[in-house]
Design a protein around this motif. Structure first.
Motif, PDB file in Angstrom:
ATOM      1  N   ASN C  84      15.751 -42.451 -66.501  1.00  0.00           N
ATOM      2  CA  ASN C  84      16.875 -43.249 -66.014  1.00  0.00           C
ATOM      3  C   ASN C  84      16.635 -44.745 -66.132  1.00  0.00           C
ATOM      4  OD1 ASN C  84      19.453 -43.467 -65.040  1.00  0.00           O
ATOM      5  ND2 ASN C  84      18.893 -43.313 -62.888  1.00  0.00           N
ATOM      6  N   ILE C  85      15.882 -45.170 -67.152  1.00  0.00           N
ATOM      7  CA  ILE C  85      15.702 -46.610 -67.372  1.00  0.00           C
ATOM      8  C   ILE C  85      16.307 -46.979 -68.723  1.00  0.00           C
ATOM      9  CG2 ILE C  85      14.051 -48.486 -67.663  1.00  0.00           C
ATOM     10  CD1 ILE C  85      12.149 -46.960 -65.909  1.00  0.00           C
ATOM     11  N   PRO C  86      17.500 -47.577 -68.736  1.00  0.00           N
ATOM     12  CA  PRO C  86      18.071 -47.981 -70.022  1.00  0.00           C
ATOM     13  C   PRO C  86      17.361 -49.237 -70.518  1.00  0.00           C
ATOM     14  CG  PRO C  86      19.574 -48.502 -68.230  1.00  0.00           C
ATOM     15  CD  PRO C  86      18.337 -47.948 -67.597  1.00  0.00           C
ATOM     16  N   GLY C  87      16.750 -49.150 -71.695  1.00  0.00           N
ATOM     17  CA  GLY C  87      16.002 -50.288 -72.204  1.00  0.00           C
ATOM     18  C   GLY C  87      16.902 -51.342 -72.811  1.00  0.00           C
ATOM     19  N   SER C  91      22.142 -48.487 -73.944  1.00  0.00           N
ATOM     20  CA  SER C  91      21.788 -47.156 -73.448  1.00  0.00           C
ATOM     21  C   SER C  91      22.081 -46.967 -71.959  1.00  0.00           C
ATOM     22  CB  SER C  91      20.336 -46.816 -73.786  1.00  0.00           C
ATOM     23  OG  SER C  91      19.495 -47.912 -73.626  1.00  0.00           O
ATOM     24  N   VAL C  92      22.781 -47.948 -71.352  1.00  0.00           N
ATOM     25  CA  VAL C  92      23.185 -47.779 -69.953  1.00  0.00           C
ATOM     26  C   VAL C  92      24.019 -46.516 -69.798  1.00  0.00           C
ATOM     27  CG1 VAL C  92      24.585 -48.748 -68.108  1.00  0.00           C
ATOM     28  CG2 VAL C  92      23.145 -50.243 -69.454  1.00  0.00           C
ATOM     29  N   VAL C  93      24.952 -46.319 -70.733  1.00  0.00           N
ATOM     30  CA  VAL C  93      25.859 -45.183 -70.634  1.00  0.00           C
ATOM     31  C   VAL C  93      25.107 -43.870 -70.812  1.00  0.00           C
ATOM     32  CG1 VAL C  93      28.023 -44.263 -71.452  1.00  0.00           C
ATOM     33  CG2 VAL C  93      27.552 -46.666 -71.700  1.00  0.00           C
ATOM     34  N   THR C  94      24.142 -43.880 -71.732  1.00  0.00           N
ATOM     35  CA  THR C  94      23.372 -42.667 -71.980  1.00  0.00           C
ATOM     36  C   THR C  94      22.654 -42.224 -70.716  1.00  0.00           C
ATOM     37  OG1 THR C  94      23.013 -43.546 -74.177  1.00  0.00           O
ATOM     38  CG2 THR C  94      21.705 -41.655 -73.553  1.00  0.00           C
ATOM     39  N   ALA C  95      22.219 -43.223 -69.917  1.00  0.00           N
ATOM     40  CA  ALA C  95      21.497 -42.889 -68.691  1.00  0.00           C
ATOM     41  C   ALA C  95      22.380 -42.071 -67.746  1.00  0.00           C
ATOM     42  CB  ALA C  95      21.014 -44.162 -68.005  1.00  0.00           C
ATOM     43  N   LEU C  96      23.678 -42.352 -67.727  1.00  0.00           N
ATOM     44  CA  LEU C  96      24.561 -41.708 -66.742  1.00  0.00           C
ATOM     45  C   LEU C  96      24.495 -40.189 -66.853  1.00  0.00           C
ATOM     46  CD1 LEU C  96      27.718 -43.999 -66.918  1.00  0.00           C
ATOM     47  CD2 LEU C  96      25.878 -44.024 -65.244  1.00  0.00           C
ATOM     48  N   ASP C  97      24.952 -39.666 -67.999  1.00  0.00           N
ATOM     49  CA  ASP C  97      24.974 -38.216 -68.134  1.00  0.00           C
ATOM     50  C   ASP C  97      23.689 -37.658 -68.703  1.00  0.00           C
ATOM     51  OD1 ASP C  97      27.746 -36.711 -67.563  1.00  0.00           O
ATOM     52  OD2 ASP C  97      28.080 -38.816 -68.008  1.00  0.00           O
ATOM     53  N   GLY C  98      22.995 -38.461 -69.485  1.00  0.00           N
ATOM     54  CA  GLY C  98      21.738 -37.991 -70.064  1.00  0.00           C
ATOM     55  C   GLY C  98      20.711 -37.676 -68.988  1.00  0.00           C
ATOM     56  N   HIS C  99      20.560 -38.585 -68.025  1.00  0.00           N
ATOM     57  CA  HIS C  99      19.581 -38.327 -66.984  1.00  0.00           C
ATOM     58  C   HIS C  99      20.045 -37.196 -66.072  1.00  0.00           C
ATOM     59  CE1 HIS C  99      16.102 -39.031 -64.583  1.00  0.00           C
ATOM     60  NE2 HIS C  99      16.825 -39.197 -63.493  1.00  0.00           N
ATOM     61  N   ALA C 100      21.361 -37.117 -65.855  1.00  0.00           N
ATOM     62  CA  ALA C 100      21.878 -36.000 -65.055  1.00  0.00           C
ATOM     63  C   ALA C 100      21.548 -34.678 -65.744  1.00  0.00           C
ATOM     64  CB  ALA C 100      23.386 -36.156 -64.855  1.00  0.00           C
ATOM     65  N   ILE C 205      19.449 -64.459 -65.596  1.00  0.00           N
ATOM     66  CA  ILE C 205      18.722 -63.225 -65.339  1.00  0.00           C
ATOM     67  C   ILE C 205      18.662 -62.436 -66.634  1.00  0.00           C
ATOM     68  CG2 ILE C 205      18.782 -61.082 -64.023  1.00  0.00           C
ATOM     69  CD1 ILE C 205      20.471 -62.806 -61.938  1.00  0.00           C
ATOM     70  N   ASP C 206      17.487 -61.930 -66.954  1.00  0.00           N
ATOM     71  CA  ASP C 206      17.321 -61.149 -68.176  1.00  0.00           C
ATOM     72  C   ASP C 206      17.934 -59.769 -67.977  1.00  0.00           C
ATOM     73  OD1 ASP C 206      15.161 -61.396 -70.657  1.00  0.00           O
ATOM     74  OD2 ASP C 206      15.656 -59.340 -70.099  1.00  0.00           O
ATOM     75  N   PHE C 207      18.616 -59.276 -69.021  1.00  0.00           N
ATOM     76  CA  PHE C 207      19.240 -57.959 -68.882  1.00  0.00           C
ATOM     77  C   PHE C 207      18.221 -56.890 -68.531  1.00  0.00           C
ATOM     78  CE2 PHE C 207      19.967 -53.799 -70.708  1.00  0.00           C
ATOM     79  CZ  PHE C 207      21.111 -53.424 -70.036  1.00  0.00           C
ATOM     80  N   ALA C 208      17.068 -56.926 -69.244  1.00  0.00           N
ATOM     81  CA  ALA C 208      16.066 -55.877 -69.033  1.00  0.00           C
ATOM     82  C   ALA C 208      15.572 -55.894 -67.590  1.00  0.00           C
ATOM     83  CB  ALA C 208      14.894 -56.079 -69.994  1.00  0.00           C
ATOM     84  N   VAL C 209      15.436 -57.091 -67.005  1.00  0.00           N
ATOM     85  CA  VAL C 209      14.969 -57.192 -65.625  1.00  0.00           C
ATOM     86  C   VAL C 209      15.973 -56.542 -64.678  1.00  0.00           C
ATOM     87  CG1 VAL C 209      14.468 -58.828 -63.771  1.00  0.00           C
ATOM     88  CG2 VAL C 209      13.653 -59.292 -66.077  1.00  0.00           C
ATOM     89  N   LEU C 210      17.250 -56.877 -64.872  1.00  0.00           N
ATOM     90  CA  LEU C 210      18.279 -56.330 -63.989  1.00  0.00           C
ATOM     91  C   LEU C 210      18.378 -54.814 -64.149  1.00  0.00           C
ATOM     92  CD1 LEU C 210      20.528 -57.101 -61.978  1.00  0.00           C
ATOM     93  CD2 LEU C 210      22.105 -57.136 -63.895  1.00  0.00           C
ATOM     94  N   ALA C 211      18.405 -54.361 -65.403  1.00  0.00           N
ATOM     95  CA  ALA C 211      18.570 -52.923 -65.652  1.00  0.00           C
ATOM     96  C   ALA C 211      17.378 -52.145 -65.108  1.00  0.00           C
ATOM     97  CB  ALA C 211      18.719 -52.664 -67.151  1.00  0.00           C
ATOM     98  N   MET C 212      16.192 -52.673 -65.348  1.00  0.00           N
ATOM     99  CA  MET C 212      15.010 -51.967 -64.885  1.00  0.00           C
ATOM    100  C   MET C 212      14.967 -51.926 -63.366  1.00  0.00           C
ATOM    101  SD  MET C 212      11.279 -52.582 -66.226  1.00  0.00           S
ATOM    102  CE  MET C 212      11.713 -52.293 -67.891  1.00  0.00           C
ATOM    103  N   PHE C 215      18.268 -49.701 -62.061  1.00  0.00           N
ATOM    104  CA  PHE C 215      18.174 -48.305 -62.475  1.00  0.00           C
ATOM    105  C   PHE C 215      16.787 -47.742 -62.190  1.00  0.00           C
ATOM    106  CE2 PHE C 215      22.173 -48.800 -64.558  1.00  0.00           C
ATOM    107  CZ  PHE C 215      22.664 -47.519 -64.693  1.00  0.00           C
ATOM    108  N   GLY C 216      15.773 -48.288 -62.872  1.00  0.00           N
ATOM    109  CA  GLY C 216      14.438 -47.702 -62.817  1.00  0.00           C
ATOM    110  C   GLY C 216      13.793 -47.746 -61.441  1.00  0.00           C
ATOM    111  N   VAL C 217      13.610 -48.959 -60.912  1.00  0.00           N
ATOM    112  CA  VAL C 217      12.885 -49.074 -59.647  1.00  0.00           C
ATOM    113  C   VAL C 217      13.677 -48.456 -58.504  1.00  0.00           C
ATOM    114  CG1 VAL C 217      11.886 -50.682 -57.992  1.00  0.00           C
ATOM    115  CG2 VAL C 217      11.623 -51.104 -60.425  1.00  0.00           C
ATOM    116  N   SER C 218      14.990 -48.691 -58.477  1.00  0.00           N
ATOM    117  CA  SER C 218      15.754 -48.150 -57.353  1.00  0.00           C
ATOM    118  C   SER C 218      15.776 -46.621 -57.416  1.00  0.00           C
ATOM    119  CB  SER C 218      17.170 -48.727 -57.317  1.00  0.00           C
ATOM    120  OG  SER C 218      18.013 -48.035 -58.185  1.00  0.00           O
TER     121      SER C 218
END
Lengths: 328, 213, 500
Positions: C84-87, C91-100, C205-212, C215-218
């Motif tokens: 669930n970490i879109p790099g 790949s934000v969208v892929t995380a939604l159903d892909g991780h599910a 703010i860097d996109f990767a920082v926000l996404a990680m 998504f990832g840490v939370s």
């Protein structure tokens, strides 16, 4: 800790290191890998140029020269880190003109002093900017462009990469000297600016010479003038701005520097190695495609670089004051 | 999956989740407006730097308000209770890594840079303790095994500019040894240590089982 | 048609040379590697590898760098599905159903369909570039600031459709994302906006920082409190690759995604990032049962992944024919070309045909290699998920820290993923979804920039957005989409009112 006492502390740390390892003498410098900080993102043209040069230095001096990108905050992040680095001759910075002579006048409470915190090693290169128009614009030279603008003041839009970047400052200087009111449109990606000038949305633009070369060749952009006070080798038929207006000598350039207090002998050795590297034929061959004119002669010595820096610092300050640019 | 629990009873706050969420949005909006207080909005032909963010902050605040008000009108979900022990340790691990990977100045104090070789394993152990199922020896084995893997992957293979060793040690490498060589040798030693910890851990758990049986 | 075939065969003869084949393979392998390491992006890696390419011939160098680009694009989807970490924004969208899907034990199917869909999309896009590259150049020139602004508005409408829960909350999240995107130095005035006086926020703010973070840490923080479901992925994995039913469900989304992706990719200025979002919105609207989306619908992986890859390919069109890089990676490719003495632009096609067509043919070869590299890896990745979560999450966390540090060498970026992780954790507690926020964030910068530019060009007149035909058309489509998206919601709302 005040800046002064921090420097003493750092010098102490450096000295104790020197004692511990028994090195840091210029004669056997470099003994371990040397870091060159680029205060810009990896992959853009200053970074590429720096990597080409460090590649040569690694071979010439027999130690690896590592490029470290510390981009961000208009060069401030990288410059600040080198200003506070140990001055043992193992850290250098590939400084831009923006970091050295523009930032002090545009950024309030700048966290480094370009003159006092660094010692110049060698001037490396200058970059050239060109004023271009969409081919449909009925102007073949700068005088005609100014006349066209004056018929309907404020009608021409001019694409730049930010009002406080070099192209924006050149544009403001032209507006002021010629009494025109071209409207500056800031773009943070060069590509969009070029695209909008090719399509005619922003009839005028100022860009780095290397970027626009293909568009000049295929006729989708027409060069009007070269920034500065002399013509350049790659566009010999294009007049310099100074041939029409009061000379605007604003230009981009790059200088290798070391933290203040770096042993003079190391600076001297490094300076000679850099001067040799930037005179190598394959570097000279690659430089124009990256938009650079490599430096030679006096400016590549520490003393020459120092006086060049001092002159540019004073000149830029004067121009920005005339333009009414305030730090923020 | 989140278990769906509706707010029960006839309390005036019918959707606590929405109330808290709404108020949080209002707080963010207020913070943004406070930060933007000195900037100008300008006009349409010359938009100032504050126009867009200020408009967005006001919009966000209004939405937060609407959400908070709706919490009194429409029933919704309650906020589930959370154990804070785990998240705090995970965040602590992140902070530890951030401030020790390279020299980090907080005001007058400078924390010395420890490099990947120390920051990473300690962060792994701190984070690993966040779950109640954590087993210390297992975590040590993981930390010892993963760190050389990261060192080789990021430092050697991908050549990324990440400090590997403590800043104070770099000057004291033996003459003629490159940093890469030291990196590889240390990695090999750490991997060997991992195997030792793993095997003894396994033996211990087997003997534990044996004594239980 | 004949020229197309002769061009492609020239290209294939270049790309199938032993050295170029090896370079393409190496590039794809390195790309996949950095793609699956969270945070380590293609920009940093390509920059590091630039000096190595000095010794190669230009065609080989570009083939390798392009391989890294596709590999990283694809590898980013792998982490999105698995942890669930879109790099990448795409790949934000892929995380939604892909991780599910991964949580339901179908990680293999999700990864498999992503690989197959991407390969199909890559093939179609390659042919499209070869056949229509030159005429499509004109399309890019039709898009100016007002058109881009309208396009971004359309993107925001996709974000509304994307959201599963309450409409009010979704719109609030989009606003929050837009607001976060305005943090940093203002391009036009040089003002520092919402930076709390901290230099590390000057560049925003860097996109990767926000996404990680969100998504990832939370995700890790959330899982710590839910011991019953986090090991779900350890459950039985019936079949590694997609089964017949899943394949059948995916065919149409893959085709639609490919078309959408190709269209968005042609637009310079990073139009390609909209492609996966558009594809997801379309699939969700066309689905018989939209409620499956967000819970592991394979269409929600197949469509966006194809769109993503098609967009990644066709974004080479503005680069190769116009010399205009669409994003940071493309800009690096321009750097690489200039180092080798090739100035990208219209003359490359005529002046250096073997390079041009060789690169296009290598795109297809690169896609084939990704399939060859990644299908066998699916088994490995899925097995990785069987590692107990108590050991998996510290490892993920440290990879995130290292990856994010390596982007800018800034410890503060690492601190920020902790901060955004807590923010994401709180938002999820309060019933918000992070995905619309990320989309708002991605679109925000482009939107503000183009709005301001358009208004400078029109000297302050808002009518520019409706008098320009393309911009007016895009805005009209946005309104229609919004209405279609809202109607069922409003009706549902009314039903709820009646049932009470």
């Amino acid at each position: 800790m005040s800046k002064f006492s921090r420097r003493i502390f750092m010098a102490g740390v450096a000295a104790s290191f020197a004692l511990a390892s028994g090195s840091a003498q210029a004669a056997d410098w470099p003994q371990r890998p040397v870091t060159v900080v680029v205060p810009q993102a990896a992959g853009n043209s200053p970074d590429v140029l720096c990597r080409i040069i460090t590649d040569k230095l690694s071979r010439a001096l027999g130690q690896q020269f590592i490029v470290e990108n510390k981009a961000g905050a208009a060069n401030v992040v990288g410059m600040q880190s080198v200003a506070r680095a140990t001055n043992d001759g193992y850290t250098f910075v590939f400084a831009t003109s923006a970091a050295l002579v523009t930032n002090p006048y545009t950024i309030k409470a700048l966290s480094y002093d370009p003159i006092k915190d660094f010692v110049p090693v060698a001037m490396v290169a200058k970059s050239h900017h060109v004023l271009l128009v969409n081919p449909k614009v009925k102007a073949n030279n700068l005088a005609e462009l100014i006349a066209l603008e004056k018929q309907a003041p404020g009608s021409l839009s001019l694409a730049v990469d930010g009002p406080r970047n070099i192209s924006g400052l050149i544009a403001q200087a032209i507006n002021k000297d010629a009494g025109t009111k071209m409207v500056l449109v800031p773009y943070n990606t060069i590509s969009n600016a070029v695209q909008d000038t090719i399509s005619g949305r922003t009839p005028v633009t100022i860009q780095s010479a290397s970027v626009v070369e293909p568009f000049i060749k295929d006729g989708s952009l027409r060069p009007i003038a070269v920034a500065g006070n002399q013509r350049i080798a790659s566009l010999p038929d294009v007049p310099a701005i100074s041939e029409t207006l009061k000379s605007v000598e604003l230009q981009g350039w790059f200088m290798i520097m070391a933290p203040a207090g770096t042993p003079a002998a190391i600076v001297e050795t490094m300076s000679k190695a850099v001067a040799k590297a930037i005179a190598e034929p394959d570097v000279l061959e690659r430089a124009p495609t990256l938009g650079f004119e490599m430096e030679k002669g006096d400016n590549t010595t520490p003393a020459g670089a120092k006086s060049f820096l001092a002159a540019q610092y004073a000149y830029t300050g004067q121009i920005l004051k005339e333009l009414g640019v305030e730090p923020n | 999956m989140n278990e769906i629990k509706n707010a029960t009873g006839r309390s005036t706050i019918r959707a606590p989740q929405n109330l808290a969420g709404g108020l949080a949005l209002v707080a963010v909006a207020a913070l943004a407006l406070w930060q933007l207080r000195d900037l100008t909005a300008g006009s349409l032909s010359e938009m100032g730097s504050a126009l867009m963010p200020r408009a967005l902050a006001v919009g966000l605040g209004l939405m937060g308000l609407a959400l908070a008000v709706s919490a009194f009108l429409r029933p919704g979900l309650i906020i589930e209770r959370t154990e804070l022990h785990g998240p705090v340790l995970v965040l602590l691990a992140i902070v530890f890594f951030a401030v020790t990977i390279r020299p980090f100045a907080i005001g007058p104090v400078t924390i010395p840079g420890l490099g990947l070789i120390i920051s990473a394993p300690v962060a792994i152990v701190i984070a690993g303790l966040a779950t109640p199922e954590a087993r210390f020896r297992e975590l040590v084995a993981l930390a010892l095994g993963l760190t050389p893997f990261c060192m080789l992957m990021f430092g050697d293979l991908l050549n990324l500019p990440i400090p590997i060793f403590p800043a104070s040690l770099i000057g004291s490498f033996p003459d003629g040894w490159s940093q890469k060589a030291v990196l590889r040798i240390t990695s090999a030693v750490m991997l060997a240590a991992t195997v030792v910890v793993f095997v003894t851990d396994r033996q211990k758990s087997i003997s534990d089982q044996g004594s239980e049986g | 048609m004949d020229t197309l075939i002769s061009n492609l065969s020239l290209g294939l003869s270049v790309a199938l040379g032993l050295q170029n084949l090896a370079l393409a393979f190496l590039g794809c392998l390195v790309g996949t590697l950095i793609g699956v390491l969270p945070g380590v992006g293609p920009v940093a890696t390509i920059a590091m590898l630039l000096p190595i390419t000095f010794s190669l011939d230009p065609t080989g160098a570009l083939i390798m760098l392009a391989g890294i680009y596709y590999g990283a694009q694809y590898g980013g989807s792998t982490t999105a599905i698995l942890v669930n970490i879109p790099g990448e924004a795409t790949s934000v969208v892929t995380a939604l159903d892909g991780h599910a899907m991964a949580r339901r034990g179908r990680a293999g199917a999700a990864l498999g369909i992503a690989a197959l869909g991407s390969f199909f999309a890559g093939t179609v896009a390659t042919i499209l570039i070869a056949a229509m590259g030159a005429p499509l150049t004109r399309v890019a020139l039709l898009f100016g600031p007002s058109e881009y602004f309208a396009l971004m508005i359309m993107g925001l409408v996709f974000a509304v459709v994307l959201a599963g829960g309450s409409l009010l909350k979704a719109v609030a999240m989009i606003m929050l994302g837009l607001l976060l995107s305005t943090v940093g130095t203002d391009l036009e005035t040089g003002d520092q906006r919402m930076t709390f006086g901290q230099p590390f926020l000057w560049d925003g703010i860097d996109f990767a920082v926000l996404a990680m973070g969100v998504f990832g840490v939370s995700e890790i923080l959330r899982n710590l409190g839910q011991s019953e479901d986090r090991d779900v992925v350890r459950g039985a994995i019936s079949r590694l690759l997609p089964n017949r039913k899943e394949l059948r469900q995916s065919v149409a989304p893959v085709v639609r995604g490919t078309l959408l992706g190709s269209a968005f990719g042609i637009l310079p200025g990073n139009g390609a990032i909209l492609a996966p979002f558009a594809s997801y919105a379309v699939e969700k609207k066309l689905a018989k049962d939209p409620s499956r989306f967000g819970k592991g619908a394979i269409e929600g992986v197949a469509g966006p992944e194809s769109a993503n890859n098609a967009g990644a390919q066709t974004s080479f069109i503005p680069l190769l024919t116009l010399g205009i890089p669409a994003n940071a990676v493309m800009a690096l490719m321009v750097g690489a070309m200039t180092i080798h003495g090739i100035i990208p632009g219209p003359q490359v096609m005529t002046g250096n045909p073997s390079l041009f067509w060789g690169m296009i043919a290598s795109m297809w070869i690169g896609n084939l290699m990704l399939l060859i590299i990644n299908l066998p890896l699916v088994g490995l990745w899925v097995r990785l998920l069987k590692v107990p979560y108590r050991l998996l999450f510290p490892a993920i966390l440290v990879f995130c820290c290292i990856g994010i540090y390596s982007i800018n060498s800034q410890p503060t970026d690492v601190l920020l993923i902790g901060l955004f992780g807590s923010l994401g954790f709180l938002l999820i507690r309060f019933g918000f979804e992070p995905a619309p926020m990320l989309l708002g964030f991605v679109l925000g910068k482009l939107m503000e920039e183009n709005l301001r530019r358009a208004l400078i060009l029109s000297r302050g007149s808002l009518s520019t957005f409706v008098t320009e035909p393309i911009s007016a058309g895009l805005l009209a489509v946005s309104v229609i989409l919004l209405v279609i998206a809202l109607v069922p919601n409003i009706r549902k709302g009314r039903d709820k009112v009646f049932s009470e």
